[in-house]
Write a protein that holds these residues in place. Sequence first.
Motif, PDB file in Angstrom:
ATOM      1  N   SER A   1      -8.590 -17.866  11.084  1.00  0.00           N
ATOM      2  CA  SER A   1      -7.551 -18.867  10.952  1.00  0.00           C
ATOM      3  C   SER A   1      -7.481 -19.824  12.289  1.00  0.00           C
ATOM      4  O   SER A   1      -7.951 -19.485  13.241  1.00  0.00           O
ATOM      5  N   PRO A   2      -6.961 -21.112  12.244  1.00  0.00           N
ATOM      6  CA  PRO A   2      -6.880 -21.874  13.510  1.00  0.00           C
ATOM      7  C   PRO A   2      -6.278 -21.271  14.599  1.00  0.00           C
ATOM      8  O   PRO A   2      -6.525 -21.652  15.860  1.00  0.00           O
ATOM      9  N   ALA A   3      -5.484 -20.475  14.306  1.00  0.00           N
ATOM     10  CA  ALA A   3      -4.398 -20.021  15.276  1.00  0.00           C
ATOM     11  C   ALA A   3      -5.512 -18.992  16.187  1.00  0.00           C
ATOM     12  O   ALA A   3      -5.143 -18.814  17.349  1.00  0.00           O
ATOM     13  N   HIS A   4      -6.201 -18.174  15.508  1.00  0.00           N
ATOM     14  CA  HIS A   4      -6.879 -17.138  16.262  1.00  0.00           C
ATOM     15  C   HIS A   4      -8.518 -17.383  16.481  1.00  0.00           C
ATOM     16  O   HIS A   4      -9.015 -16.653  17.158  1.00  0.00           O
ATOM     17  N   ARG A   5      -9.070 -18.329  15.841  1.00  0.00           N
ATOM     18  CA  ARG A   5     -10.473 -18.494  15.736  1.00  0.00           C
ATOM     19  C   ARG A   5     -11.155 -18.556  17.219  1.00  0.00           C
ATOM     20  O   ARG A   5     -11.932 -17.743  17.518  1.00  0.00           O
ATOM     21  N   GLU A   6     -10.536 -19.419  18.043  1.00  0.00           N
ATOM     22  CA  GLU A   6     -11.182 -19.643  19.462  1.00  0.00           C
ATOM     23  C   GLU A   6     -11.262 -18.382  20.174  1.00  0.00           C
ATOM     24  O   GLU A   6     -12.037 -17.934  21.055  1.00  0.00           O
ATOM     25  N   ARG A   7     -10.026 -17.658  20.261  1.00  0.00           N
ATOM     26  CA  ARG A   7      -9.769 -16.223  20.989  1.00  0.00           C
ATOM     27  C   ARG A   7     -10.721 -15.197  20.338  1.00  0.00           C
ATOM     28  O   ARG A   7     -11.312 -14.621  20.856  1.00  0.00           O
ATOM     29  N   VAL A   8     -10.792 -15.077  18.916  1.00  0.00           N
ATOM     30  CA  VAL A   8     -11.723 -14.237  18.432  1.00  0.00           C
ATOM     31  C   VAL A   8     -13.222 -14.354  18.668  1.00  0.00           C
ATOM     32  O   VAL A   8     -13.955 -13.613  19.264  1.00  0.00           O
ATOM     33  N   ILE A   9     -13.632 -15.677  18.752  1.00  0.00           N
ATOM     34  CA  ILE A   9     -15.218 -16.110  19.197  1.00  0.00           C
ATOM     35  C   ILE A   9     -15.223 -15.565  20.579  1.00  0.00           C
ATOM     36  O   ILE A   9     -16.181 -14.896  21.184  1.00  0.00           O
ATOM     37  N   SER A  10     -14.285 -15.974  21.576  1.00  0.00           N
ATOM     38  CA  SER A  10     -14.453 -15.641  22.956  1.00  0.00           C
ATOM     39  C   SER A  10     -14.385 -14.024  23.101  1.00  0.00           C
ATOM     40  O   SER A  10     -15.254 -13.481  23.809  1.00  0.00           O
ATOM     41  N   LEU A  11     -13.600 -13.401  22.240  1.00  0.00           N
ATOM     42  CA  LEU A  11     -13.555 -11.783  22.702  1.00  0.00           C
ATOM     43  C   LEU A  11     -15.008 -11.088  22.042  1.00  0.00           C
ATOM     44  O   LEU A  11     -15.451 -10.253  22.733  1.00  0.00           O
ATOM     45  N   LEU A  12     -15.439 -11.794  20.879  1.00  0.00           N
ATOM     46  CA  LEU A  12     -16.625 -11.026  20.472  1.00  0.00           C
ATOM     47  C   LEU A  12     -17.997 -11.316  21.419  1.00  0.00           C
ATOM     48  O   LEU A  12     -18.893 -10.608  21.617  1.00  0.00           O
ATOM     49  N   ALA A  13     -17.799 -12.654  21.896  1.00  0.00           N
ATOM     50  CA  ALA A  13     -19.005 -13.113  22.803  1.00  0.00           C
ATOM     51  C   ALA A  13     -18.983 -12.137  24.018  1.00  0.00           C
ATOM     52  O   ALA A  13     -19.844 -11.843  24.573  1.00  0.00           O
ATOM     53  N   GLN A  14     -17.659 -11.578  24.428  1.00  0.00           N
ATOM     54  CA  GLN A  14     -17.510 -10.604  25.730  1.00  0.00           C
ATOM     55  C   GLN A  14     -18.034  -9.618  25.274  1.00  0.00           C
ATOM     56  O   GLN A  14     -18.731  -8.983  26.012  1.00  0.00           O
ATOM     57  N   ALA A  15     -17.668  -8.995  24.269  1.00  0.00           N
ATOM     58  CA  ALA A  15     -18.127  -7.805  23.614  1.00  0.00           C
ATOM     59  C   ALA A  15     -19.683  -7.615  23.330  1.00  0.00           C
ATOM     60  O   ALA A  15     -20.440  -6.724  23.437  1.00  0.00           O
ATOM     61  N   ARG A  16     -20.176  -8.694  22.981  1.00  0.00           N
ATOM     62  CA  ARG A  16     -21.709  -8.934  22.596  1.00  0.00           C
ATOM     63  C   ARG A  16     -22.478  -8.666  24.095  1.00  0.00           C
ATOM     64  O   ARG A  16     -23.285  -7.960  24.388  1.00  0.00           O
TER      65      ARG A  16
END
Length: 623
Positions: free
Chosen positions: A82-97
């Motif tokens: 969703s627009p409210a979460h997308r940017e945060r989710v991408i950042s978190l998964l990139a850190q996890a990667r």
Amino acid sequence: MSTLTMSSIAQLAHVERSTVSVWRSRFGADSATPFPAPVPGTENRFATDEVVRWLVDTKHGNNREVEFDAPLYDSNLQDLLSPAHRERVISLLAQARDHSCLPSELEESDMAQQLDKLCDATYSAQSALQTLAKHVALTEEGVREESLTTKGINLVMAVLDALAEDGQRLLTAWSLGAAALLARNTSAAAELHEDLADANATAQLFGQCFTPPAGPAGSKLHVYMAFHDVDDTLFSGIEQMVLELGPWDAAVIIAPTSLLVDNLVDLPEAAAARTHLLAPPRAATITPLRYVAALPQGLTRNRGRMALGMWVLAHTEDEFTACASLRLQKLSVAAVEAIAGDALAAAAGGQTARERGFLSTVRVSTSWLAKQPHLHVARRQSLPLDPGSTLAQAWTLRDEVTEALDHLVIEPSNDGSDATIPHLTWRAATRARRALFKDMPGAKFSGTLTPLRNRQQPGATECWEREQLINPTVPLRLFDRFELELNTANAPLTQPGDVVYLPGNEPAALVDGVGGRFVRAPVRIARPIPARLLHDDLEVGTVASVLAEDIRAGAAAAPDEPRIRAVARERLEDLAEVARDLEARREAHRAEIVALTRLESHLLSGVSGGALTVSSLSDRKDR
């Protein structure tokens, strides 16, 4: 609460959508194992936990990993994007990667649980990013506008794979459609252009999906897709790409044919922008446009009738553009491979392009093409030939022959002006009184005839058949001439210099230098008319070698397309004599190749049997 729809249940269970409907009706409330009821307040949404438990307990479906795969299909996926979460989710998964785990501050949050489940289902944070990107590519309107059908994906990826492997180029996406295509369909290293990477969270998602390039980036393959058919800003985007095009780079642009190929008479601003892009008024060089193709319809997912075009840009040693008309081409596996090979050969230029048998393509001067109102060059057009460059190329090719053809005199035309290649339609070239050649059918005779084995048998006659044209290394079969004549009516025998050809989707043609052979249908005969027998009003004719080459290019397969090249009447005999000389040299080389093969086989047998020892002369000198 995470939920599943009927369609997502089918995807999770690896079954058809109709199968889920059957489960609902067959396993009702009175069943021993009732199918889960919809979530209160909804008609076709079901709690994910209940559906998973039912599939596990009843062992229905074809997926034994439903417990782990459920996060890939339930509503939490939409929530994460969703627009409210997308940017945060991408950042978190990139850190996890990058760090192999999620940040510690998320340990107790609902988002952390959802991301953990998604990473477990896809086995890694990188795979989770790719799953999200796939979902966005299928659902987000801005990306779906630039999406391709399976047929379109196969064609474009074949071209990209050929160009990327040629120079080990790093794939670089310049548009959201290109980013979605590469993120979902390529296993090669790729990156997102920096201008697009900063645009929005969607672009960042696709950028995070690409495999980070190993080591310093070398040459690049730029990819741009834009499906807006009235948007002249396309050319400003391509202009920036041209400015960044390195000497070993290449670029592929996919956009509507109306912008890339057709005459822009109704869009004067776009026409001016395209001309300015291809031939800048005060620039020292023109844009290195190497391949232009008008592609068939049906390649776009959401605009089925939109026809797409393709440009390939690359710096080469010569300045020629291959213009392909593929609007009616059926995209079989062989055709896709041929188009990819054409794009690669055009981008390579030089000898590679000169020796390539392009599919429905004409090669023209790039500087001439850049100034034309449209970029579709049909074979019916009289294309300009520069005498100087044509003569230089002829000399270069002659010098590349193993045995120099010193007796072959190659000179420019007397007047020195630009020449043209006249082309005639197949129908016009075979018209009764003004024909350049006769088109005759082969014979239909019984398939029960037994071929002869002894070439010395009286009455043994060779026969041209389909197999011998498709693969000239297959020897001609022998038949008894008396039996053939009994089974055929008025079957003409070939004469020396006849062209035997196979019409249809796989055109093939060879010159019969011997004559006296039967021709079995569907093979046909094209017999050039000698200069002395041509109609008095005709100033042109053709010779066997030219005619065979044009047929191999597909002339007989598409008789409405003007692909038959004409030769000035006064030059017919000279060209025919040269063609016979070159064919004799080719035949001598073929005989030498056969002798070399037999020699090699004999040496292998002698050495393996202990009767011979062999060594090369160069080895003896070294000793």
